[in-house]
Design a protein around this motif. Structure first.
Motif, PDB file in Angstrom:
ATOM      1  N   ASP A 280      -1.007  12.029  -5.066  1.00 16.10           N
ATOM      2  CA  ASP A 280      -2.330  12.516  -4.681  1.00 16.10           C
ATOM      3  C   ASP A 280      -3.435  12.094  -5.630  1.00 16.10           C
ATOM      4  O   ASP A 280      -4.605  12.432  -5.418  1.00 16.10           O
ATOM      5  CB  ASP A 280      -2.296  14.043  -4.563  1.00 16.10           C
ATOM      6  N   ALA A 281      -3.090  11.346  -6.692  1.00 16.67           N
ATOM      7  CA  ALA A 281      -4.137  10.783  -7.544  1.00 16.67           C
ATOM      8  C   ALA A 281      -4.799   9.578  -6.878  1.00 16.67           C
ATOM      9  O   ALA A 281      -5.872   9.148  -7.296  1.00 16.67           O
ATOM     10  CB  ALA A 281      -3.551  10.371  -8.897  1.00 16.67           C
ATOM     11  N   LEU A 282      -4.165   9.045  -5.855  1.00 17.03           N
ATOM     12  CA  LEU A 282      -4.639   7.856  -5.154  1.00 17.03           C
ATOM     13  C   LEU A 282      -4.842   8.162  -3.679  1.00 17.03           C
ATOM     14  O   LEU A 282      -4.028   8.858  -3.064  1.00 17.03           O
ATOM     15  CB  LEU A 282      -3.620   6.716  -5.297  1.00 17.03           C
ATOM     16  N   VAL A 283      -5.909   7.629  -3.113  1.00 17.25           N
ATOM     17  CA  VAL A 283      -6.129   7.703  -1.668  1.00 17.25           C
ATOM     18  C   VAL A 283      -6.367   6.289  -1.149  1.00 17.25           C
ATOM     19  O   VAL A 283      -7.252   5.582  -1.646  1.00 17.25           O
ATOM     20  CB  VAL A 283      -7.330   8.595  -1.304  1.00 17.25           C
ATOM     21  N   VAL A 284      -5.562   5.873  -0.184  1.00 18.73           N
ATOM     22  CA  VAL A 284      -5.782   4.609   0.514  1.00 18.73           C
ATOM     23  C   VAL A 284      -6.501   4.909   1.820  1.00 18.73           C
ATOM     24  O   VAL A 284      -6.110   5.836   2.545  1.00 18.73           O
ATOM     25  CB  VAL A 284      -4.454   3.879   0.785  1.00 18.73           C
ATOM     26  N   ILE A 285      -7.536   4.165   2.103  1.00 17.18           N
ATOM     27  CA  ILE A 285      -8.261   4.301   3.376  1.00 17.18           C
ATOM     28  C   ILE A 285      -8.282   2.940   4.051  1.00 17.18           C
ATOM     29  O   ILE A 285      -8.773   1.961   3.485  1.00 17.18           O
ATOM     30  CB  ILE A 285      -9.696   4.809   3.164  1.00 17.18           C
ATOM     31  N   GLY A 286      -7.740   2.868   5.234  1.00 16.13           N
ATOM     32  CA  GLY A 286      -7.787   1.639   6.008  1.00 16.13           C
ATOM     33  C   GLY A 286      -9.131   1.516   6.710  1.00 16.13           C
ATOM     34  O   GLY A 286      -9.513   2.403   7.483  1.00 16.13           O
ATOM     35  N   VAL A 287      -9.852   0.452   6.434  1.00 14.15           N
ATOM     36  CA  VAL A 287     -11.131   0.191   7.107  1.00 14.15           C
ATOM     37  C   VAL A 287     -10.871  -0.913   8.125  1.00 14.15           C
ATOM     38  O   VAL A 287     -10.708  -2.081   7.761  1.00 14.15           O
ATOM     39  CB  VAL A 287     -12.225  -0.225   6.115  1.00 14.15           C
ATOM     40  N   HIS A 288     -10.789  -0.540   9.389  1.00 16.97           N
ATOM     41  CA  HIS A 288     -10.443  -1.509  10.415  1.00 16.97           C
ATOM     42  C   HIS A 288     -11.702  -2.187  10.945  1.00 16.97           C
ATOM     43  O   HIS A 288     -12.420  -1.641  11.787  1.00 16.97           O
ATOM     44  CB  HIS A 288      -9.668  -0.870  11.565  1.00 16.97           C
ATOM     45  N   SER A 289     -11.960  -3.367  10.421  1.00 18.31           N
ATOM     46  CA  SER A 289     -13.095  -4.186  10.870  1.00 18.31           C
ATOM     47  C   SER A 289     -12.518  -5.286  11.751  1.00 18.31           C
ATOM     48  O   SER A 289     -12.142  -6.352  11.282  1.00 18.31           O
ATOM     49  CB  SER A 289     -13.833  -4.772   9.662  1.00 18.31           C
TER      50      SER A 289
ATOM     51  N   LEU B 205       0.825  -1.197   0.000  1.00 18.94           N
ATOM     52  CA  LEU B 205       0.000   0.000   0.000  1.00 18.94           C
ATOM     53  C   LEU B 205       0.864   1.254   0.000  1.00 18.94           C
ATOM     54  O   LEU B 205       0.575   2.225  -0.719  1.00 18.94           O
ATOM     55  CB  LEU B 205      -0.935  -0.008   1.207  1.00 18.94           C
ATOM     56  N   LYS B 206       1.943   1.244   0.793  1.00 17.05           N
ATOM     57  CA  LYS B 206       2.838   2.402   0.823  1.00 17.05           C
ATOM     58  C   LYS B 206       3.503   2.611  -0.529  1.00 17.05           C
ATOM     59  O   LYS B 206       3.697   3.753  -0.975  1.00 17.05           O
ATOM     60  CB  LYS B 206       3.886   2.220   1.925  1.00 17.05           C
ATOM     61  N   GLN B 207       3.848   1.524  -1.210  1.00 16.39           N
ATOM     62  CA  GLN B 207       4.464   1.632  -2.528  1.00 16.39           C
ATOM     63  C   GLN B 207       3.493   2.246  -3.528  1.00 16.39           C
ATOM     64  O   GLN B 207       3.869   3.089  -4.358  1.00 16.39           O
ATOM     65  CB  GLN B 207       4.933   0.258  -3.008  1.00 16.39           C
ATOM     66  N   LEU B 208       2.232   1.856  -3.468  1.00 18.03           N
ATOM     67  CA  LEU B 208       1.222   2.451  -4.339  1.00 18.03           C
ATOM     68  C   LEU B 208       1.058   3.942  -4.046  1.00 18.03           C
ATOM     69  O   LEU B 208       0.954   4.766  -4.971  1.00 18.03           O
ATOM     70  CB  LEU B 208      -0.116   1.735  -4.153  1.00 18.03           C
ATOM     71  N   GLU B 209       1.037   4.292  -2.767  1.00 20.08           N
ATOM     72  CA  GLU B 209       0.876   5.696  -2.395  1.00 20.08           C
ATOM     73  C   GLU B 209       2.045   6.537  -2.888  1.00 20.08           C
ATOM     74  O   GLU B 209       1.869   7.667  -3.363  1.00 20.08           O
ATOM     75  CB  GLU B 209       0.725   5.811  -0.872  1.00 20.08           C
TER      76      GLU B 209
END
Length: 676
Positions: free
Chosen positions: A110-119, A101-105
């Motif tokens: 800023d064209a990409l946003v990662v959001i962690g959904v902690h379930s 995920l960090k590599q993608l970011e």
């Protein structure tokens, strides 16, 4: 990867059928099927549109968000490719995809946003404080939302940890993908979406407000393991969050630090070697070599304790994709999140959490092999290579059996050291059976235990999510609480009167237990005879100051007007109530000025070493008409009363605006109270 059934989850399942149709598009993009040439990730990109057709469900309100100052909405994310990462903090597979995920970011900005959904899988993983600690421990640089009731999980149709979902810049769901290998699967999808929506991509940064440690940080950072050398009088601490190993006497006096403190995989001498959140520790029989499970580097390291030199015995920083055939050269073998270590003769047992197995290294022959576990996650007993394990972590032995904890089944398992017989479960019944209960086998419950040691005929287990130390009988599996109230806090005392915060590694020697109290950033000591719990006071901190990580806090003080005749800087630093300055290490500040013609200190460096609640220093200065900013930067050390081991570091950058004019004050006064 943990797959979830409706019965296991005990939640209402609301399938998002159209989302699953869209998921097939992502599957094609991620797994091939197009006519183009493979990219660097080896994935063919179909020529047809990847844009979704189903509107992304809105995030429900009332949830806690991290790393942002206010909750995000799907509308806020229009014009960006969005990756939702459904995770749970104790899941090793979820931790494995963080680098992806960090590599993608980094690649898409800023064209990409990662959001962690902690379930969260576990009850304790629903707590905001636990998630915040995990965000800090894993260094997550993106927004994270606590989804304790699985509302977002259900809306998007997630079925496993980890799962990623992709939303296109128009706000439609492209699809879902469970499992690891996220970068090679998603990189071409994100790139294709950005290309397809060119001209409509919003490069405005999402406003982040990253979580941070308290302004003053503990000297230790999320310590993961401890090891006691009773004969040599040494205590080894895996200071995981600071990417280093500390060596101290049993009285807590630090002797040295191994590792520069910088995250990385680098061999070399103590001050240049690099680790990445090390955990398991083991010592050679002659006491000359320390073995380190360098968990996030997927590596096994060795430290020559005479010279401090660090070498890599196995692993190259990448997660193992295959299990090693018996007799494989260790130096050429990849590992997968090694955790606990145990040395018996020349055989080093490793809890290979990332493959749900136990591996061994023959140190004399330099070879590696799988010792137990089929590689499937579960809690099925049986022959050692057929049994299923669940993220094995801490290891222990009574001389004839190997014992270990399986956090993901909240279990304690055993197997003869010679590999005969079968894997046997002492505690635990299923991947989703957990709780806090003493009693006999089949009745007792633990919750995500991570550490185990054997002494005096009993197993002592760090019952991590229950914030307790438990005993387990190695034959009957009977569980009793030895210490801990169950509350997440730091309190010394006896038995249930004491408290911990997610204790991790644990070791026994000399009638004492030592545990890495991970979220208290401390080492705790327990007397086996009385159950008394105390916090180890670390001293001689100066030997390891340069390898401690932390952040510098800039504080702008109210402007002052001083007289041209002013010739003194009065610097007063005070500890908050219940704390005192630490006289076991020298605090230092460097004084500076933005305009020496208007105001200039006569000394550039000041220091003090006292145990008082406050200190007042006076430094000569010269003033003349004009304006300047007086600065004081450095490190101040202080401790909590009665619990001196929780020694804090406040890295400060104080700025005092000064105007020199007639009628001003006779001194320039810097007053600063250290934070709690």
């Amino acid at each position: 990867m943990v797959n979830v059934s409706i019965a296991d989850r005990r939640i209402t399942w609301r399938p998002a059928g159209l989302v699953f149709v869209a998921a097939a598009v992502l599957a094609i993009a991620a797994c091939g099927g197009g006519s183009g040439s493979p990219d660097e990730g080896g994935t063919d990109i179909p020529s047809e549109s990847l844009a979704g057709t189903v509107a992304a469900p809105q995030f429900p309100g009332g949830q806690t968000w991290f790393n942002v100052s206010q909750p995000l909405t799907v509308a806020d994310l229009r014009g960006k490719v969005v990756v939702l990462d459904f995770w749970t903090l104790g899941c090793i597979n979820c931790q494995h995809i963080v680098p992806d995920l960090k590599q993608l970011e980094e690649e898409f900005g800023d064209a990409l946003v990662v959001i962690g959904v902690h379930s969260g899988k576990y009850d304790r993983e629903h707590d905001d404080d636990s998630i915040r600690e995990a965000v800090l421990r894993l260094g997550l640089p993106h927004p994270v939302v606590n989804d304790p009731d699985f509302a977002i999980w259900n809306l998007y149709g997630a079925t496993a940890w980890p799962t990623v979902a992709v939303i296109d810049p128009a706000g439609n769901v492209v699809g879902l993908r469970p499992g690891e290998g996220v970068y090679p699967a998603l990189q071409p999808v994100v790139a294709a979406l950005i290309d397809e929506f060119s001209g409509r991509i919003d490069l405005t940064p999402i406003p982040l407000d990253l979580e941070a440690e308290p302004i003053a940080t503990a000297f230790l950072s999320h310590p993961g393991a401890v090891l006691v050398d009773d004969d040599g009088g040494r205590l080894f601490i895996a200071d995981s969050g600071n990417n280093r190993i500390l060596i101290a006497g049993l009285d807590g006096r630090l002797e040295s630090a191994i590792g520069s403190g910088q995250e990385g995989l680098r061999d070399g001498f103590a001050d240049e070697a690099q680790f990445n959140q090390p955990h398991g520790l083991e010592l050679s029989a002659d006491g000359a070599t320390l073995y380190v499970a360098d968990t996030r580097n997927h590596a096994l390291r060795a430290v020559d304790l005479a010279s401090g030199a660090v070498t890599t015995l196995a692993g190259d920083g990448t997660r193992a994709e295959n299990y090693p055939p018996e007799g494989s050269p260790a130096k050429d073998s990849a590992l997968a999140s090694p955790w606990g270590l145990l040395l018996v003769a020349d055989t080093l047992y490793m809890g290979m959490a990332g493959t749900h197995q136990i591996w061994t290294t023959d140190l004399a022959a330099g070879t590696i092999a799988v010792f137990a576990g089929s590689g499937r996650e579960g809690i099925a007993d049986g022959p050692r290579l057929e049994a299923t394990l669940a993220q094995p972590s801490g290891l222990a032995t009574d001389g004839s059996h190997l014992f270990w904890v399986d956090p993901e089944s909240s279990g304690v398992r055993k197997l003869p050291l010679d590999g005969s017989g079968a894997v046997q479960t002492l505690v635990g019944t299923g991947l989703f059976d957990f709780g806090d209960a003493d009693g006999e086998r089949g009745i007792a419950l633990l919750e995500h235990p991570q550490g185990i040691t054997y002494t005096g005929g009993l197993l002592y287990v760090a019952d991590t999510y229950n914030h307790k130390i438990r005993t387990v009988h190695p034959e009957t599996g009977t569980v009793d609480t030895f210490a801990g109230s169950g509350a997440s806090s730091l309190t010394d005392g006896f038995g249930a009167g004491a408290s911990f915060a997610e204790p991790g590694g644990i070791a026994a020697a000399g009638g004492l237990l030592y545990t890495a109290d991970t979220n208290n950033h401390a080492v705790r000591v327990l007397k086996l005879t009385t159950g008394e719990v105390s916090t180890l006071a670390l001293t001689n901190l100066g030997v390891a100051v340069n390898t401690a990580q932390g952040r510098t806090i800039k504080v702008s003080l109210p402007a002052q007007e001083i007289s041209p005749d002013a010739d003194t800087i009065e610097l007063r630093l005070s500890a908050p109530e219940g704390y005192h300055l630490n006289d076991l290490i020298e605090s230092r500040l460097m004084l500076g000025t933005s305009n020496a013609d208007a105001f200039s200190p006569s000394e550039a460096n000041v220091s003090f070493q006292v145990s008082d609640p406050a200190v007042e220093l006076h430094v000569a200065a010269a003033a003349a008409a004009g304006q300047a900013i007086l600065t004081a930067t450095g490190e101040v050390y202080y401790c909590r009363e009665g619990e001196e081991a929780v020694c804090l570091i406040d890295r400060v950058d104080l700025a005092l605006p000064i105007t020199v004019a007639p009628g001003g004050a006779a001194v320039a006064a810097i007053q600063y109270e250290l934070p709690q």
